[in-house]
Design a protein around this motif. Structure first.
Motif, PDB file in Angstrom:
ATOM      1  N   HIS A  29      30.406  35.309  44.843  1.00  0.00           N
ATOM      2  CA  HIS A  29      31.347  35.854  45.730  1.00  0.00           C
ATOM      3  C   HIS A  29      33.003  36.343  45.146  1.00  0.00           C
ATOM      4  CE1 HIS A  29      27.756  35.221  47.664  1.00  0.00           C
ATOM      5  NE2 HIS A  29      28.105  34.431  48.575  1.00  0.00           N
ATOM      6  N   MET A  30      32.930  36.167  43.826  1.00  0.00           N
ATOM      7  CA  MET A  30      34.221  36.627  43.599  1.00  0.00           C
ATOM      8  C   MET A  30      34.434  37.442  42.901  1.00  0.00           C
ATOM      9  SD  MET A  30      36.516  33.464  44.854  1.00  0.00           S
ATOM     10  CE  MET A  30      37.813  34.295  43.220  1.00  0.00           C
ATOM     11  N   ARG A  31      33.198  38.207  43.012  1.00  0.00           N
ATOM     12  CA  ARG A  31      33.171  39.883  41.671  1.00  0.00           C
ATOM     13  C   ARG A  31      32.262  40.804  42.684  1.00  0.00           C
ATOM     14  NH1 ARG A  31      31.907  35.811  38.393  1.00  0.00           N
ATOM     15  NH2 ARG A  31      29.387  35.699  38.425  1.00  0.00           N
ATOM     16  N   LEU A  32      33.027  41.709  42.569  1.00  0.00           N
ATOM     17  CA  LEU A  32      32.371  43.034  43.301  1.00  0.00           C
ATOM     18  C   LEU A  32      30.733  43.190  43.351  1.00  0.00           C
ATOM     19  CD1 LEU A  32      34.696  45.891  42.789  1.00  0.00           C
ATOM     20  CD2 LEU A  32      33.694  44.836  44.036  1.00  0.00           C
ATOM     21  N   SER A  33      30.393  42.785  41.684  1.00  0.00           N
ATOM     22  CA  SER A  33      28.651  42.489  41.366  1.00  0.00           C
ATOM     23  C   SER A  33      28.142  41.639  42.208  1.00  0.00           C
ATOM     24  CB  SER A  33      28.620  42.457  39.800  1.00  0.00           C
ATOM     25  OG  SER A  33      29.637  41.188  39.250  1.00  0.00           O
ATOM     26  N   ASP A  34      28.706  40.755  43.154  1.00  0.00           N
ATOM     27  CA  ASP A  34      27.967  39.649  43.828  1.00  0.00           C
ATOM     28  C   ASP A  34      28.679  39.224  45.434  1.00  0.00           C
ATOM     29  OD1 ASP A  34      26.698  37.558  44.044  1.00  0.00           O
ATOM     30  OD2 ASP A  34      28.078  35.728  43.234  1.00  0.00           O
ATOM     31  N   PRO A  35      28.237  40.223  45.251  1.00  0.00           N
ATOM     32  CA  PRO A  35      28.400  40.821  47.238  1.00  0.00           C
ATOM     33  C   PRO A  35      27.146  39.570  47.879  1.00  0.00           C
ATOM     34  CG  PRO A  35      27.218  42.088  46.326  1.00  0.00           C
ATOM     35  CD  PRO A  35      27.062  41.699  45.290  1.00  0.00           C
ATOM     36  N   ALA A  36      28.425  39.248  49.722  1.00  0.00           N
ATOM     37  CA  ALA A  36      27.331  38.484  50.067  1.00  0.00           C
ATOM     38  C   ALA A  36      27.624  39.633  51.240  1.00  0.00           C
ATOM     39  CB  ALA A  36      28.650  37.635  51.433  1.00  0.00           C
ATOM     40  N   ASP A  37      26.068  39.210  51.956  1.00  0.00           N
ATOM     41  CA  ASP A  37      25.433  39.698  53.278  1.00  0.00           C
ATOM     42  C   ASP A  37      26.110  39.714  53.961  1.00  0.00           C
ATOM     43  OD1 ASP A  37      23.494  41.212  54.879  1.00  0.00           O
ATOM     44  OD2 ASP A  37      21.716  39.834  54.202  1.00  0.00           O
ATOM     45  N   PRO A  38      26.364  40.469  54.811  1.00  0.00           N
ATOM     46  CA  PRO A  38      27.457  41.009  55.790  1.00  0.00           C
ATOM     47  C   PRO A  38      26.646  40.151  57.191  1.00  0.00           C
ATOM     48  CG  PRO A  38      27.260  42.848  55.142  1.00  0.00           C
ATOM     49  CD  PRO A  38      26.744  42.187  53.755  1.00  0.00           C
ATOM     50  N   ALA A  39      25.403  40.990  57.376  1.00  0.00           N
ATOM     51  CA  ALA A  39      24.791  40.160  58.244  1.00  0.00           C
ATOM     52  C   ALA A  39      24.321  38.770  59.601  1.00  0.00           C
ATOM     53  CB  ALA A  39      23.353  41.101  57.839  1.00  0.00           C
TER      54      ALA A  39
END
Length: 549
Positions: free
Chosen positions: A299-309
């Motif tokens: 989760h330090m790159r835009l290509s590895d997003p975390a799930d906001p839900a």
């Protein structure tokens, strides 16, 4: 009023239809057309045209067409003289010839507009050196606000979470017909004032012109703002407590990275990026992990997003780490308090009388037990170093609670090792009258001590203080069978056997029976190994036997 006489019109060939029509309609003075009135150049219009040309210059097709037009204009200007005129109808009367003027000297210059290819054109040569083109300046960009400190980011994120949940409640109240002035406006005003008190805090959910999403999206936004605030606060709490165990900071960094990523995804979906808190928190984290040389895999790159839900799951993990840290910090605080108490007892130990030592021994035992309950090992240096100065006055290890007796044994072993590595002690203990008498009784004899760990310095001091020819120290382990050292006891050259009961198991009491069977004087040493202490026990227990031997 009589009409003015009509004269024939003479048109001068110039660039632009507007200028030609103006000259053609001017009244004649009998010597040709009157000159047109001079007006200032349309600078604003020219600037507008140049600005539009610059905006179009990014188009390759436009640049090519523009360059071709410039070349055509240049070729036309070179074919036709600037003073050439087109003959019109004969004037009504012969005009006086105008004085001839020398043809203007022309110069070739380059014309550059935007990114279009440069083209050369002819202009009158005034004799002045051409001015170099002014460098193109990028439009001034608005200054980016300075990054806020962590405590400000936490406060803003918490406020936005509260405001997002109020937006949900506000919508519900309006649907139910609540009075705006009494039940909605006061909370709106309070939240807006709090947002204004924080630097660079745009609470978009309070903006009356913003189009807010549905309640579920607002709730997810609030939860993700709270995760960023909680993870950031936890990270700062760990940094401020150096006593936090290894690994806590890395776990907090990972949760902060995940929270920032999830908040960014949620705000991007809602169209409210950029967000100052998401930017400031993530930029702080990126700088910090680089300085600390800690690698965060997710989760330090835009290509590895975390799930906001999944913000509720993140909140639980953040809370679990916070509770664990509080427990560790609380234990560390209590450990320091009990170690200080133990150190105070050790420092004052020599000043206590016999009765006070017995009282303080009970306090010491309780303190060591509590320290072990708080996570310290019996061999911890803090416990060990405090006990070393009191070893010779403590009860037998087997009479102490299990973990406390273990701590005492560790202290004894450490003292034995350190004495072996230290140079001999130059200062000798002053012998008491009892020690003088015991030294005369034991002069030239061989003695054996059983129990604990051999302390080289104490052994040598006893040997010299009691005038012994040799002192053999047999180290033992708890519950060790006496058969392991029986052969050392029954040797013919052994004149005295001493048992350090403090370090001996109860089974070692069989050593007395072994000594009686082989006619060896037997002495129990209830306390330490000082010359005067040992001499007193020898005289009290075996002086008559030694005198008659």
């Amino acid at each position: 009023m009589p009409a003015e006489p009509q004269h024939h019109k003479t048109a001068v060939q110039v660039e632009g239809s507007e200028r030609g029509e103006r000259d053609a309609g001017a009244p004649s003075n009998g010597r040709g057309p009157a000159p047109a009135p001079v007006s200032p150049p349309p600078l604003r219009d020219a600037a507008l045209i140049l600005d539009r040309l610059k905006s179009l210059s990014a188009d390759e097709e436009f640049r090519g067409a523009f360059a071709r037009v410039l070349r055509w204009l240049t070729d036309e200007a070179s074919v036709q003289s600037p003073n050439e005129t087109v003959a019109g109808p004969a004037p009504a009367q012969k005009a006086e010839p105008e004085p001839k003027r020398a043809p203007a000297k022309m110069a070739r210059v380059s014309l550059n507009i935007g990114d279009a290819p440069s083209a050369e054109i002819s202009v009158p040569d005034t004799g002045e050196a051409p001015r170099p083109p002014e460098p193109q300046r990028e439009p001034a960009k608005p200054a980016r606000p300075e990054a806020a400190p962590p405590q400000t980011v936490v406060a803003r994120a918490r406020l936005k979470a509260e405001a997002a949940r109020w937006a949900i409640e506000r919508r519900r109240r309006i649907d139910e017909g609540a009075d705006l002035r009494d039940h909605i406006a006061p909370t709106d005003k309070a939240l807006i004032e709090r947002a204004r008190d924080l630097p660079n805090c745009y609470a978009w959910m309070l903006d009356p012109y913003a189009s807010l999403p549905d309640d579920r999206a607002l709730d997810d936004a609030a939860g993700n703002y709270e995760c960023v605030a909680d993870a950031f606060a936890l990270t700062m709490h760990i940094i401020e407590h150096d006593s936090a165990p290894e690994g806590f900071l890395e776990r907090a960094y990972e949760l902060l990275a995940e929270s920032c990523s999830a908040l960014r995804v949620q705000l991007d979906r809602l169209g409210f990026l950029p967000d100052a808190d998401q930017d400031d928190a993530f930029n702080w984290l990126r700088t910090r992990v680089f300085e600390d040389q800690i690698y965060i895999a997710r989760h330090m790159r835009l290509s590895d997003p975390a799930d906001p839900a999944l913000w509720t799951d993140r909140q639980e993990r953040i809370g679990a780490i916070a509770d664990e840290l509080d427990q560790v910090v609380s234990f560390a605080k209590h450990r320091r308090q009990h170690l200080n108490k133990l150190g105070y007892i050790a420092k004052r130990w020599d000043d206590f009388d016999a009765d006070e030592k017995r009282t303080q021994t009970d306090t010491l035992v309780e303190t060591v037990e509590r320290l072990i309950e708080l996570g310290l090992k019996p061999s911890d240096p803090g416990i060990r170093d405090a006990l070393i100065g009191m070893l010779d006055d403590l009860p037998p290890a087997d009479d102490l609670p299990g973990r406390v007796g273990e701590a005492v044994r560790f202290a004894d072993e450490h003292l034995a090792r350190t004495e072996a590595d230290q140079p001999p002690q130059q200062r000798r203990e002053t012998r008491s009258p009892e020690a003088e008498k015991a030294a005369a009784l034991l002069k030239g004899k061989v003695a054996v001590i059983i129990g604990g760990q051999c302390r080289p310095r104490s052994r040598d001091a006893l040997r010299d203080g009691l005038n012994l020819a040799e002192l053999r120290w047999i180290a033992t382990r708890p519950h060790e069978p006496i058969d392991n050292f029986a052969s050392q006891v029954i040797r013919d050259d052994v004149d005295l056997v001493m048992l350090a009961i403090r370090w001996s198991s109860h089974c070692f009491e069989n050593v007395k029976a072994l000594c009686d069977a082989h006619g060896k004087p037997f002495v129990r040493l209830p306390r330490g190994y000082g010359v005067n202490q040992v001499a007193s026990e020898v005289l009290n227990q075996v002086s008559e036997v030694m005198e008659t031997a």
